[in-house]
Design a protein around this motif. Sequence first.
Motif, PDB file in Angstrom:
ATOM      1  N   MET A 122     -19.213   1.035 -32.554  1.00 19.95           N
ATOM      2  CA  MET A 122     -20.164   1.867 -31.816  1.00 19.95           C
ATOM      3  C   MET A 122     -19.727   2.070 -30.369  1.00 19.95           C
ATOM      4  O   MET A 122     -20.147   3.019 -29.712  1.00 19.95           O
ATOM      5  CB  MET A 122     -21.572   1.254 -31.873  1.00 19.95           C
ATOM      6  CG  MET A 122     -22.650   2.189 -31.374  1.00 19.95           C
ATOM      7  SD  MET A 122     -22.710   3.789 -32.210  1.00 19.95           S
ATOM      8  CE  MET A 122     -23.591   3.376 -33.682  1.00 19.95           C
ATOM      9  N   LEU A 123     -18.849   1.201 -29.882  1.00 22.68           N
ATOM     10  CA  LEU A 123     -18.339   1.385 -28.523  1.00 22.68           C
ATOM     11  C   LEU A 123     -17.543   2.683 -28.386  1.00 22.68           C
ATOM     12  O   LEU A 123     -17.501   3.271 -27.302  1.00 22.68           O
ATOM     13  CB  LEU A 123     -17.480   0.186 -28.118  1.00 22.68           C
ATOM     14  CG  LEU A 123     -18.231  -1.134 -27.954  1.00 22.68           C
ATOM     15  CD1 LEU A 123     -17.251  -2.265 -27.701  1.00 22.68           C
ATOM     16  CD2 LEU A 123     -19.269  -1.045 -26.854  1.00 22.68           C
ATOM     17  N   ILE A 126     -19.985   5.563 -27.814  1.00 24.95           N
ATOM     18  CA  ILE A 126     -20.681   5.301 -26.546  1.00 24.95           C
ATOM     19  C   ILE A 126     -19.780   5.644 -25.368  1.00 24.95           C
ATOM     20  O   ILE A 126     -20.176   6.388 -24.464  1.00 24.95           O
ATOM     21  CB  ILE A 126     -21.150   3.830 -26.478  1.00 24.95           C
ATOM     22  CG1 ILE A 126     -22.314   3.608 -27.436  1.00 24.95           C
ATOM     23  CG2 ILE A 126     -21.529   3.442 -25.055  1.00 24.95           C
ATOM     24  CD1 ILE A 126     -22.706   2.157 -27.614  1.00 24.95           C
ATOM     25  N   PHE A 127     -18.559   5.104 -25.362  1.00 29.11           N
ATOM     26  CA  PHE A 127     -17.648   5.390 -24.254  1.00 29.11           C
ATOM     27  C   PHE A 127     -17.246   6.863 -24.228  1.00 29.11           C
ATOM     28  O   PHE A 127     -17.108   7.449 -23.160  1.00 29.11           O
ATOM     29  CB  PHE A 127     -16.423   4.478 -24.302  1.00 29.11           C
ATOM     30  CG  PHE A 127     -16.723   3.063 -23.919  1.00 29.11           C
ATOM     31  CD1 PHE A 127     -17.513   2.762 -22.819  1.00 29.11           C
ATOM     32  CD2 PHE A 127     -16.218   2.008 -24.652  1.00 29.11           C
ATOM     33  CE1 PHE A 127     -17.793   1.456 -22.459  1.00 29.11           C
ATOM     34  CE2 PHE A 127     -16.490   0.695 -24.303  1.00 29.11           C
ATOM     35  CZ  PHE A 127     -17.283   0.417 -23.201  1.00 29.11           C
ATOM     36  N   TYR A 128     -17.057   7.442 -25.395  1.00 27.33           N
ATOM     37  CA  TYR A 128     -16.724   8.869 -25.460  1.00 27.33           C
ATOM     38  C   TYR A 128     -17.819   9.688 -24.790  1.00 27.33           C
ATOM     39  O   TYR A 128     -17.538  10.567 -23.970  1.00 27.33           O
ATOM     40  CB  TYR A 128     -16.536   9.289 -26.919  1.00 27.33           C
ATOM     41  CG  TYR A 128     -16.458  10.774 -27.110  1.00 27.33           C
ATOM     42  CD1 TYR A 128     -15.316  11.478 -26.757  1.00 27.33           C
ATOM     43  CD2 TYR A 128     -17.530  11.482 -27.636  1.00 27.33           C
ATOM     44  CE1 TYR A 128     -15.241  12.858 -26.921  1.00 27.33           C
ATOM     45  CE2 TYR A 128     -17.471  12.849 -27.805  1.00 27.33           C
ATOM     46  CZ  TYR A 128     -16.328  13.537 -27.443  1.00 27.33           C
ATOM     47  OH  TYR A 128     -16.262  14.890 -27.601  1.00 27.33           O
ATOM     48  N   MET A 150     -19.824  10.932 -34.547  1.00 25.30           N
ATOM     49  CA  MET A 150     -19.160   9.626 -34.432  1.00 25.30           C
ATOM     50  C   MET A 150     -20.161   8.496 -34.622  1.00 25.30           C
ATOM     51  O   MET A 150     -19.897   7.538 -35.365  1.00 25.30           O
ATOM     52  CB  MET A 150     -18.498   9.483 -33.056  1.00 25.30           C
ATOM     53  CG  MET A 150     -17.275  10.312 -32.836  1.00 25.30           C
ATOM     54  SD  MET A 150     -16.703  10.072 -31.134  1.00 25.30           S
ATOM     55  CE  MET A 150     -15.575  11.443 -30.991  1.00 25.30           C
ATOM     56  N   ALA A 151     -21.306   8.594 -33.964  1.00 25.49           N
ATOM     57  CA  ALA A 151     -22.325   7.549 -34.072  1.00 25.49           C
ATOM     58  C   ALA A 151     -22.855   7.450 -35.508  1.00 25.49           C
ATOM     59  O   ALA A 151     -23.032   6.346 -36.046  1.00 25.49           O
ATOM     60  CB  ALA A 151     -23.465   7.818 -33.099  1.00 25.49           C
ATOM     61  N   LEU A 152     -23.088   8.587 -36.141  1.00 24.48           N
ATOM     62  CA  LEU A 152     -23.563   8.581 -37.530  1.00 24.48           C
ATOM     63  C   LEU A 152     -22.532   7.938 -38.452  1.00 24.48           C
ATOM     64  O   LEU A 152     -22.881   7.128 -39.320  1.00 24.48           O
ATOM     65  CB  LEU A 152     -23.875  10.007 -37.988  1.00 24.48           C
ATOM     66  CG  LEU A 152     -24.360  10.168 -39.424  1.00 24.48           C
ATOM     67  CD1 LEU A 152     -25.618   9.360 -39.673  1.00 24.48           C
ATOM     68  CD2 LEU A 152     -24.596  11.635 -39.727  1.00 24.48           C
ATOM     69  N   THR A 153     -21.274   8.262 -38.255  1.00 25.72           N
ATOM     70  CA  THR A 153     -20.211   7.675 -39.073  1.00 25.72           C
ATOM     71  C   THR A 153     -20.176   6.159 -38.899  1.00 25.72           C
ATOM     72  O   THR A 153     -20.091   5.413 -39.880  1.00 25.72           O
ATOM     73  CB  THR A 153     -18.848   8.289 -38.708  1.00 25.72           C
ATOM     74  OG1 THR A 153     -18.901   9.695 -38.925  1.00 25.72           O
ATOM     75  CG2 THR A 153     -17.733   7.691 -39.533  1.00 25.72           C
ATOM     76  N   VAL A 154     -20.265   5.707 -37.656  1.00 23.75           N
ATOM     77  CA  VAL A 154     -20.233   4.260 -37.398  1.00 23.75           C
ATOM     78  C   VAL A 154     -21.438   3.567 -38.040  1.00 23.75           C
ATOM     79  O   VAL A 154     -21.297   2.496 -38.640  1.00 23.75           O
ATOM     80  CB  VAL A 154     -20.177   3.982 -35.881  1.00 23.75           C
ATOM     81  CG1 VAL A 154     -20.442   2.517 -35.578  1.00 23.75           C
ATOM     82  CG2 VAL A 154     -18.838   4.404 -35.311  1.00 23.75           C
TER      83      VAL A 154
END
Length: 175
Positions: A122-123, A126-128, A150-154
């Motif tokens: 998840m970092l 978040i950083f992106y 990206m968040a959904l994939t993670v």
Amino acid sequence: MPDATLIDRYQDFRTRRFLKHERTYSNALPGWRPQRRRRIIVAGLASTFVVMAVVSVLCAFGIDWAPLIWLPAAAAFFPLWLLLQIVSGRQGDAPDAALDEYELAQRNNARSIGLTVTQNLMLIPIFYLIFGSVMTRGTDTDMAYAGGLMALTVLLIGGCAPAMILGWTRPDPDA
């Protein structure tokens, strides 16, 4: 149980529901229950996550057609996830009362790994999103969409990780 709390009653309900579903599906898809076949399912799920991650990166670069690739990945994800849940007996999210000590230890270990994977991966979004929004002053809509993907994939990876770990590592069921 007169002293049962709301949580106790919910856990009892959850255990009864789990055991009912277990009886319903315990003999379903016997050909997919051996470890070798479960590993095929896990590899299929992992490949859908790779495609989803690649799509999110392509969206970050503003490639307009990239989200269309998400649809086949999602279409493959759902049946694979359902198949893994059935053939692994949903041990990854089983309530405590439905498992013996060994199964409980395995499940808790897999959940711990899943949480660690989720927290670390998840970092990336978040950083992106943090650094990207600072650099673009929040004007890049592709960034928001890509960060969401990206968040959904993670979250999908982290949510599926316990079942995938158990599906991969558990030995063949008894005959």
